[in-house]
Design a protein around this motif. Structure first.
Motif, PDB file in Angstrom:
ATOM      1  N   HIS A 189       1.117  -1.391  -0.061  1.00 19.79           N
ATOM      2  CA  HIS A 189       0.385  -0.185   0.452  1.00 19.79           C
ATOM      3  C   HIS A 189       0.380   0.808  -0.163  1.00 19.79           C
ATOM      4  N   TRP A 231      -0.119   7.166  -5.893  1.00 20.47           N
ATOM      5  CA  TRP A 231      -1.511   6.278  -6.377  1.00 20.47           C
ATOM      6  C   TRP A 231      -2.495   6.493  -4.811  1.00 20.47           C
ATOM      7  N   THR A 267      -7.372   4.975  -2.115  1.00 18.93           N
ATOM      8  CA  THR A 267      -8.166   4.106  -1.832  1.00 18.93           C
ATOM      9  C   THR A 267      -8.309   2.940  -2.905  1.00 18.93           C
ATOM     10  N   ARG A 268      -7.486   3.894  -4.518  1.00 19.52           N
ATOM     11  CA  ARG A 268      -7.098   2.865  -5.176  1.00 19.52           C
ATOM     12  C   ARG A 268      -5.560   1.965  -4.787  1.00 19.52           C
ATOM     13  N   ALA A 274      -5.049   0.838  -1.969  1.00 17.21           N
ATOM     14  CA  ALA A 274      -6.456  -0.726  -0.933  1.00 17.21           C
ATOM     15  C   ALA A 274      -7.005  -1.418  -2.308  1.00 17.21           C
ATOM     16  N   GLY A 275      -6.874  -1.044  -3.028  1.00 14.69           N
ATOM     17  CA  GLY A 275      -7.790  -2.022  -4.591  1.00 14.69           C
ATOM     18  C   GLY A 275      -6.349  -2.836  -4.896  1.00 14.69           C
ATOM     19  N   ALA A 276      -5.445  -2.696  -4.684  1.00 18.22           N
ATOM     20  CA  ALA A 276      -4.061  -3.300  -4.970  1.00 18.22           C
ATOM     21  C   ALA A 276      -4.196  -4.382  -3.946  1.00 18.22           C
ATOM     22  N   LEU A 298      -6.192  -5.582  -1.881  1.00 16.91           N
ATOM     23  CA  LEU A 298      -6.700  -6.502  -1.870  1.00 16.91           C
ATOM     24  C   LEU A 298      -6.924  -7.798  -3.202  1.00 16.91           C
ATOM     25  N   ALA A 299      -6.521  -6.794  -4.418  1.00 20.80           N
ATOM     26  CA  ALA A 299      -6.001  -7.746  -5.253  1.00 20.80           C
ATOM     27  C   ALA A 299      -5.059  -8.964  -5.049  1.00 20.80           C
ATOM     28  N   THR A 300      -3.580  -8.497  -4.207  1.00 27.60           N
ATOM     29  CA  THR A 300      -3.013  -9.239  -4.515  1.00 27.60           C
ATOM     30  C   THR A 300      -2.868  -9.753  -3.180  1.00 27.60           C
ATOM     31  N   SER A 327      -6.144 -11.637  -2.562  1.00 27.30           N
ATOM     32  CA  SER A 327      -6.727 -13.058  -3.723  1.00 27.30           C
ATOM     33  C   SER A 327      -5.823 -13.541  -5.256  1.00 27.30           C
TER      34      SER A 327
END
Length: 216
Positions: A92, A101, A104-105, A107-109, A111-113, A115
């Motif tokens: 992050h 970044w 928020t963006r 944090a999305g990355a 979460l993708a990691t 997954s």
């Protein structure tokens, strides 16, 4: 399954006693040394996120020490938890500080990691990896950071970290297969090399220009 179940996962352990993995236990000092060095480099007025990362770097060593001495199921969770917290926070902050970044963006990355890590851990099942498939997702994320980082000192540190992490996973994976030739196994080398991986990752954030260190 009980939380107090004893675990015997590494070559060096021969019984359930506290000091059955002496090298695997004491080499966690590498994380404490790396964390202390980062704290020294940061100084007293460092941003909170970098201070947290330096603290987590040291906590990785403490969690791992507990696991390699107590060697019970609950301790294995403690071991993995500190590593996971460091990895997620590092990704992050690297995206915010090095790639600019917003939080928020980034944090999305993260979460993708998570997954990707879960997907690889479930789909890549190989005895040769000895459980190291859990680290394929973070390694992929580190490679992506290194490749995408703008040219400069931070990019070099990320590249070193990615290469060293590959070596770390190899050392972790071959531990049990090395028992006959090396009774101590190779897991203790995973600790020492991984402390260097996390240290290099932190150096990439310290290489950020002072203005960027103030980002939220």
């Amino acid at each position: 399954m009980a939380w107090r179940d004893a675990l015997d996962l590494y070559c060096e352990r021969t019984d359930a006693s506290f000091w059955s993995e002496p090298l695997n236990a004491v080499t966690n000092a590498g994380f404490l040394i790396a964390g202390a060095d980062m704290r020294r480099r940061l100084g007293r007025n460092a941003p909170a996120d970098l201070q947290w990362l330096a603290a987590l770097l040291a906590m990785v060593g403490i969690g791992s020490f507990v696991f390699h001495t107590v060697a019970e199921r609950w301790a294995s969770v403690l071991d993995v938890a500190f590593i996971a917290l460091f990895v997620l926070l590092f990704i992050h902050r690297a995206l915010v500080r090095l790639f600019h970044w917003d939080a928020t963006r980034a944090a999305g990355a993260v979460l993708a990691t998570v997954s990707l890590t879960a997907l690889l851990a479930m789909s890549v099942k190989s005895a040769a990896l000895n459980g190291s498939e859990l680290y394929l997702g973070p390694w992929a994320a580190l490679i992506a950071l290194a490749l995408g980082c703008p040219p400069g000192e931070a990019k070099h540190w990320l590249g070193r970290a990615a290469l060293l992490f590959l070596i770390s996973m190899i050392l972790r994976s071959v531990d049990l297969r090395a028992c006959d030739a090396l009774p101590t196994g190779t897991h203790f080398l995973w600790h020492l090399n991984n402390a260097l991986v996390l240290w290099c990752g932190m150096r990439s954030l310290l290489a950020t220009p002072p203005m960027e260190r103030k980002l939220p």
